[in-house]
Design an enzyme around this catalytic site. Structure first.
Site, PDB file in Angstrom:
ATOM      1  N   ASP A 111     -19.190  12.052  -1.939  1.00 24.68           N
ATOM      2  CA  ASP A 111     -18.326  10.944  -2.317  1.00 24.68           C
ATOM      3  C   ASP A 111     -17.139  11.506  -3.095  1.00 24.68           C
ATOM      4  O   ASP A 111     -17.078  12.691  -3.394  1.00 24.68           O
ATOM      5  CB  ASP A 111     -19.077   9.874  -3.110  1.00 24.68           C
ATOM      6  CG  ASP A 111     -19.515  10.338  -4.495  1.00 24.68           C
ATOM      7  OD1 ASP A 111     -19.309  11.526  -4.830  1.00 24.68           O
ATOM      8  OD2 ASP A 111     -20.068   9.516  -5.248  1.00 24.68           O
ATOM      9  N   ASN A 119      -8.453   3.574  -8.276  1.00 26.06           N
ATOM     10  CA  ASN A 119      -8.164   2.174  -7.933  1.00 26.06           C
ATOM     11  C   ASN A 119      -7.752   1.372  -9.163  1.00 26.06           C
ATOM     12  O   ASN A 119      -6.789   0.601  -9.121  1.00 26.06           O
ATOM     13  CB  ASN A 119      -9.380   1.508  -7.280  1.00 26.06           C
ATOM     14  CG  ASN A 119      -9.433   1.738  -5.789  1.00 26.06           C
ATOM     15  OD1 ASN A 119      -8.439   2.033  -5.155  1.00 26.06           O
ATOM     16  ND2 ASN A 119     -10.622   1.614  -5.229  1.00 26.06           N
ATOM     17  N   HIS A 124      -5.144  -0.507  -5.438  1.00 28.74           N
ATOM     18  CA  HIS A 124      -5.900  -0.280  -4.204  1.00 28.74           C
ATOM     19  C   HIS A 124      -5.079   0.414  -3.110  1.00 28.74           C
ATOM     20  O   HIS A 124      -5.639   1.129  -2.275  1.00 28.74           O
ATOM     21  CB  HIS A 124      -6.475  -1.603  -3.686  1.00 28.74           C
ATOM     22  CG  HIS A 124      -7.595  -2.106  -4.542  1.00 28.74           C
ATOM     23  ND1 HIS A 124      -8.853  -1.587  -4.482  1.00 28.74           N
ATOM     24  CD2 HIS A 124      -7.624  -3.073  -5.497  1.00 28.74           C
ATOM     25  CE1 HIS A 124      -9.627  -2.206  -5.355  1.00 28.74           C
ATOM     26  NE2 HIS A 124      -8.903  -3.108  -5.993  1.00 28.74           N
ATOM     27  N   ASP A 128      -6.432   3.522  -1.175  1.00 34.55           N
ATOM     28  CA  ASP A 128      -6.456   3.620   0.293  1.00 34.55           C
ATOM     29  C   ASP A 128      -5.787   4.912   0.763  1.00 34.55           C
ATOM     30  O   ASP A 128      -6.270   5.579   1.678  1.00 34.55           O
ATOM     31  CB  ASP A 128      -5.743   2.419   0.920  1.00 34.55           C
ATOM     32  CG  ASP A 128      -6.527   1.125   0.782  1.00 34.55           C
ATOM     33  OD1 ASP A 128      -7.700   1.171   0.348  1.00 34.55           O
ATOM     34  OD2 ASP A 128      -5.959   0.054   1.119  1.00 34.55           O
ATOM     35  N   GLU A 154     -16.368   4.969  -1.033  1.00 36.11           N
ATOM     36  CA  GLU A 154     -15.840   6.345  -1.063  1.00 36.11           C
ATOM     37  C   GLU A 154     -16.944   7.343  -0.734  1.00 36.11           C
ATOM     38  O   GLU A 154     -16.885   8.509  -1.127  1.00 36.11           O
ATOM     39  CB  GLU A 154     -15.198   6.653  -2.427  1.00 36.11           C
ATOM     40  CG  GLU A 154     -16.151   6.951  -3.559  1.00 36.11           C
ATOM     41  CD  GLU A 154     -16.799   5.739  -4.222  1.00 36.11           C
ATOM     42  OE1 GLU A 154     -17.539   5.980  -5.181  1.00 36.11           O
ATOM     43  OE2 GLU A 154     -16.592   4.596  -3.818  1.00 36.11           O
TER      44      GLU A 154
END
Length: 174
Positions: A111, A119, A124, A128, A154
């Protein structure tokens, strides 16, 4: 009483003219009917071609829609890599294949550390962009035969086929 010779000749002459006129009219009618028949067959053939083209277009549209639906059902919308559903479908199949063939597999699960902080701090959109960049970098170090999945926000999995511990370790280091 019998018609005179002159009347008889006139009647024969008129009769001959009527005969010729009716033959001409029949000829015109036959020609018109032949043209109508040709037009009918041409219309029939063109209608058949139109139907075939419409069916072909419908088949192409159906194929395109099916392909798009399969991509949407199997790929992560943001990153374009395989999604969790595909992971759950593919993993058991590849495990059985490896057992049957007597080859090794490597499963790497990882991860992105502190992703929530990205974030929360940058929004966000930035998160992204990070996810996309991570996927691009990881994918650039993988073989085409291997699988790359996004199984959570993630969280990712790489399934490396025909790869033992050393190969898996090298891939993880990359």
């Amino acid at each position: 009483h019998a018609p005179s010779e002159h009347t008889r000749t006139a009647l024969l002459e008129r009769s001959g003219q009527c005969w010729l006129l009716s033959n001409r009219m029949l000829g015109y009618l036959e020609t018109a009917n032949e043209r109508k028949l040709q037009l009918f067959w041409l219309t029939f053939v063109l209608t058949g071609i139109n139907i075939a083209v419409v069916l072909l277009v419908l088949l192409l549209i159906r194929s395109y829609v099916r392909q798009r639906l399969e991509i949407q059902a199997s790929r992560d919308q943001l990153t374009g890599i395989f999604n969790r559903r595909m992971y759950q479908d593919i993993l058991p199949i590849e495990i059985r294949n490896a057992q049957r063939q007597g080859v090794r597999l490597t499963l790497l699960i990882f991860d992105i550390d502190h992703f929530k902080k990205v974030n929360d701090t940058h929004g966000h959109r930035a998160g992204d962009a990070v996810l996309k960049k991570v996927c691009d970098v990881v994918a650039s170090h993988m073989r085409r035969a291997d699988y790359f999945f996004r199984i959570g926000g993630e969280e990712f999995v790489i399934l490396a086929l025909h790869t033992g511990a050393d190969g898996g370790h090298n891939l993880a280091e990359k």
